[in-house]
Design a protein around this motif. Structure first.
Motif, short mmCIF file in Angstrom:
data_model
loop_
_atom_site.label_atom_id
_atom_site.label_comp_id
_atom_site.label_asym_id
_atom_site.label_seq_id
_atom_site.Cartn_x
_atom_site.Cartn_y
_atom_site.Cartn_z
N SER A 1 0.84 -1.20 0.00
CA SER A 1 0.00 0.00 0.00
C SER A 1 0.87 1.25 0.00
O SER A 1 2.03 1.22 0.44
CB SER A 1 -0.92 -0.02 1.22
OG SER A 1 -1.76 -1.15 1.21
N TYR A 2 0.28 2.36 -0.47
CA TYR A 2 1.05 3.59 -0.64
C TYR A 2 0.34 4.80 -0.03
O TYR A 2 -0.89 4.84 0.04
CB TYR A 2 1.25 3.88 -2.14
CG TYR A 2 1.98 2.81 -2.90
CD1 TYR A 2 3.38 2.77 -2.93
CD2 TYR A 2 1.28 1.84 -3.64
CE1 TYR A 2 4.05 1.79 -3.65
CE2 TYR A 2 1.94 0.87 -4.36
CZ TYR A 2 3.34 0.84 -4.36
OH TYR A 2 3.99 -0.13 -5.07
N LEU A 3 1.16 5.77 0.35
CA LEU A 3 0.68 7.09 0.74
C LEU A 3 1.22 8.09 -0.28
O LEU A 3 2.43 8.12 -0.55
CB LEU A 3 1.17 7.45 2.15
CG LEU A 3 0.87 8.88 2.64
CD1 LEU A 3 -0.63 9.12 2.74
CD2 LEU A 3 1.55 9.13 3.98
N ILE A 4 0.32 8.88 -0.85
CA ILE A 4 0.69 9.83 -1.90
C ILE A 4 0.36 11.25 -1.46
O ILE A 4 -0.75 11.53 -0.99
CB ILE A 4 -0.05 9.51 -3.22
CG1 ILE A 4 0.48 8.19 -3.81
CG2 ILE A 4 0.08 10.65 -4.23
CD1 ILE A 4 -0.28 7.72 -5.04
N GLU A 5 1.33 12.15 -1.62
CA GLU A 5 1.11 13.58 -1.39
C GLU A 5 1.33 14.32 -2.70
O GLU A 5 2.34 14.10 -3.39
CB GLU A 5 2.06 14.11 -0.32
CG GLU A 5 1.84 15.58 -0.01
CD GLU A 5 2.60 16.07 1.20
OE1 GLU A 5 2.45 17.25 1.55
OE2 GLU A 5 3.35 15.27 1.80
N PHE A 6 0.39 15.18 -3.04
CA PHE A 6 0.45 15.90 -4.30
C PHE A 6 1.30 17.16 -4.15
O PHE A 6 1.13 17.93 -3.20
CB PHE A 6 -0.96 16.22 -4.80
CG PHE A 6 -1.71 14.99 -5.20
CD1 PHE A 6 -1.62 14.50 -6.50
CD2 PHE A 6 -2.47 14.28 -4.27
CE1 PHE A 6 -2.28 13.34 -6.87
CE2 PHE A 6 -3.13 13.11 -4.64
CZ PHE A 6 -3.04 12.65 -5.93
N VAL A 7 2.22 17.33 -5.12
CA VAL A 7 3.17 18.45 -5.07
C VAL A 7 2.80 19.51 -6.09
O VAL A 7 2.70 20.69 -5.79
CB VAL A 7 4.61 17.93 -5.31
CG1 VAL A 7 5.60 19.09 -5.33
CG2 VAL A 7 5.00 16.89 -4.26
N ASN A 8 2.59 19.08 -7.34
CA ASN A 8 2.24 20.03 -8.41
C ASN A 8 1.39 19.32 -9.46
O ASN A 8 1.86 18.42 -10.15
CB ASN A 8 3.51 20.59 -9.05
CG ASN A 8 3.21 21.65 -10.09
OD1 ASN A 8 2.20 22.34 -10.01
ND2 ASN A 8 4.09 21.78 -11.07
N PRO A 9 0.11 19.71 -9.60
CA PRO A 9 -0.61 20.63 -8.70
C PRO A 9 -0.71 20.07 -7.29
O PRO A 9 -0.49 18.89 -7.07
CB PRO A 9 -1.98 20.75 -9.35
CG PRO A 9 -2.10 19.59 -10.29
CD PRO A 9 -0.74 19.14 -10.66
N GLU A 10 -1.06 20.93 -6.34
CA GLU A 10 -1.01 20.58 -4.92
C GLU A 10 -2.19 19.73 -4.47
O GLU A 10 -2.16 19.18 -3.37
CB GLU A 10 -0.93 21.84 -4.07
CG GLU A 10 0.38 22.60 -4.21
CD GLU A 10 0.45 23.79 -3.29
OE1 GLU A 10 -0.57 24.11 -2.64
OE2 GLU A 10 1.53 24.41 -3.21
N THR A 11 -3.23 19.63 -5.29
CA THR A 11 -4.39 18.83 -4.90
C THR A 11 -4.88 17.99 -6.08
O THR A 11 -4.62 18.31 -7.25
CB THR A 11 -5.57 19.70 -4.41
OG1 THR A 11 -5.97 20.60 -5.46
CG2 THR A 11 -5.20 20.48 -3.17
N GLY B 1 -9.63 17.84 -4.91
CA GLY B 1 -9.81 18.49 -3.61
C GLY B 1 -9.05 17.84 -2.46
O GLY B 1 -9.27 18.18 -1.30
N LYS B 2 -8.14 16.93 -2.78
CA LYS B 2 -7.38 16.22 -1.74
C LYS B 2 -5.89 16.52 -1.90
O LYS B 2 -5.37 16.56 -3.01
CB LYS B 2 -7.61 14.71 -1.83
CG LYS B 2 -9.07 14.27 -1.81
CD LYS B 2 -9.18 12.77 -2.04
CE LYS B 2 -10.64 12.32 -2.11
NZ LYS B 2 -11.28 12.68 -3.37
N ARG B 3 -5.23 16.72 -0.78
CA ARG B 3 -3.77 16.93 -0.79
C ARG B 3 -3.02 15.60 -0.68
O ARG B 3 -1.94 15.44 -1.21
CB ARG B 3 -3.35 17.87 0.34
CG ARG B 3 -1.85 18.18 0.38
CD ARG B 3 -1.54 19.20 1.47
NE ARG B 3 -1.96 18.72 2.78
CZ ARG B 3 -1.19 17.98 3.60
NH1 ARG B 3 0.02 17.63 3.21
NH2 ARG B 3 -1.64 17.60 4.77
#
Length: 362
Positions: free
Chosen positions: A60-70, A73-75
């Motif tokens: 499983s993975y955790l993803i954080e958006f950098v560009n675009p930031e969302t 509607g989720k970061r």
């Protein structure tokens, strides 16, 4: 039923970044990658998520958006492999069930995951419980904590030993260090308020009604781990009250964390006494009376095969063509095909058991 077209999530790694990710399963530091969804490319940071699940072949993975930031509607989003759930639907089924009984819960959606052109099967995309979760629902800001281990039991003790810190079971997802005093104050009040005063004092700190609905949901779906971790705490800055949000509900609907069957009567109607807050609330007659009504209504109207059948069958049938292509699951279709009836039998047995327990609950 016709095949249901799941969204495709395509992960693209530079080879050295993929090797860095693979080199240490327990490293929480993310690596950069691209995520392509509907022909839109997102720069992301990605890391493995979970505890024991990191050892599985399908991770499983955790993803954080950098560009675009969302993204929608989720970061941040979680991509859950659901590796030990033969149906791959229990987590989503649970969160949708909690939503239906009036409990804040994350949105979820199944996706097909591709990594550097190689299919990795069906995953569950989960909304992160953070400030964007609140914003999307028009809720006031406030600190959010994930309960990450069994120290999150609202007691001064764990396994009859004093804790070094009352906050050791929690990971702050939203807020600052100064917010920790709010949670610390809550836990101290739970432990130091005389039972005779509990009915009057605790409603100043906890949204008791939503807690009782959360408890009923955890008891019905039978998440054995959901009482001392596998939840998030949100402190509503407007009301000044804590609310519970379910998290990690794949080991439910009659199956354990290893995917094996769990007896329908394994979890008590009051939850687990190891959750000290739960235990104390159930010692107060007024709260027991309210819980009895809430649970009774759910058992009559929501936690039934009649209510759940279409939800289970629709989800199960929609996923089936995609499970056939899942490199980790396609050889276990005989088990997959039996899962709806397994879930329905659990609902029948669990519902009957809880209704019998309610007869003498007062």
């Amino acid at each position: 039923m016709m095949s249901y077209l799941l969204p495709s999530f395509s992960l693209v790694f530079e080879e050295e970044n993929l090797e860095e990710l693979r080199s240490d399963l327990w490293n929480n530091d993310p690596v950069p990658a691209d995520l392509i969804v509907d022909d839109v490319t997102y720069d992301i940071d990605i890391a493995y998520r979970g505890s024991y699940t990191r050892k599985f072949r399908k991770r499983s993975y955790l993803i954080e958006f950098v560009n675009p930031e969302t993204f929608s509607g989720k970061r941040m989003i979680h991509l859950n492999a659901e590796y030990k759930d033969p149906s791959l639907i229990r987590n989503k089924l649970s969160f949708d069930f909690f939503h239906d009984i009036g409990v804040l819960s994350p949105e979820s959606q199944h996706v097909n995951l591709i990594r550097n052109g190689s299919p990795k099967g069906v995953y569950l995309q989960l909304e992160s419980v953070d400030e964007y979760f609140l914003k999307k629902r028009g809720l006031p800001p406030g600190p959010i904590y994930y309960a990450v281990n069994n120290n999150a039991n609202f007691s001064l003790l764990r396994d009859e030993k004093m804790k070094k810190s009352l906050l050791s079971g929690y990971q702050r997802a939203v807020g600052t260090e100064t917010d920790d005093t709010i949670l610390l104050n809550f836990i101290e009040h739970v432990n130091h308020t005389p039972l005779a005063d509990f009915q009057n004092k605790i409603p100043d700190l906890l949204n008791v009604d939503t807690f009782l609905h959360w408890l009923a949901g955890a008891v019905c779906t039978m998440n054995n781990d959901g009482f001392t971790h596998n939840y998030a705490l949100y402190h509503n800055s407007q009301t000044g009250l804590f609310e519970f949000i379910p998290w990690d509900y794949d080991a439910t609907w009659g199956r354990k964390v290893d995917g094996g069957p769990m007896q329908y009567d394994y979890v008590h109607i009051e939850g687990k006494k190891s959750n000290h807050l739960c235990y104390l609330l159930m010692r107060v007659p007024e709260f027991r009376k309210r819980y009895r009504k809430i649970l009774g209504d759910i058992l009559e109207n929501k936690f039934t095969v009649n209510y759940m059948e279409n939800k289970v069958r629709s989800l199960h049938e929609a996923l089936r063509p995609h499970i056939l292509l899942d490199p980790y699951k396609h050889t276990k279709m005989d088990i997959y095909d039996q899962e709806p009836e397994f879930i329905f039998q659990f609902i029948r047995d669990r519902n009957s058991y809880l209704k019998k327990q309610l007869v003498n609950f007062d």
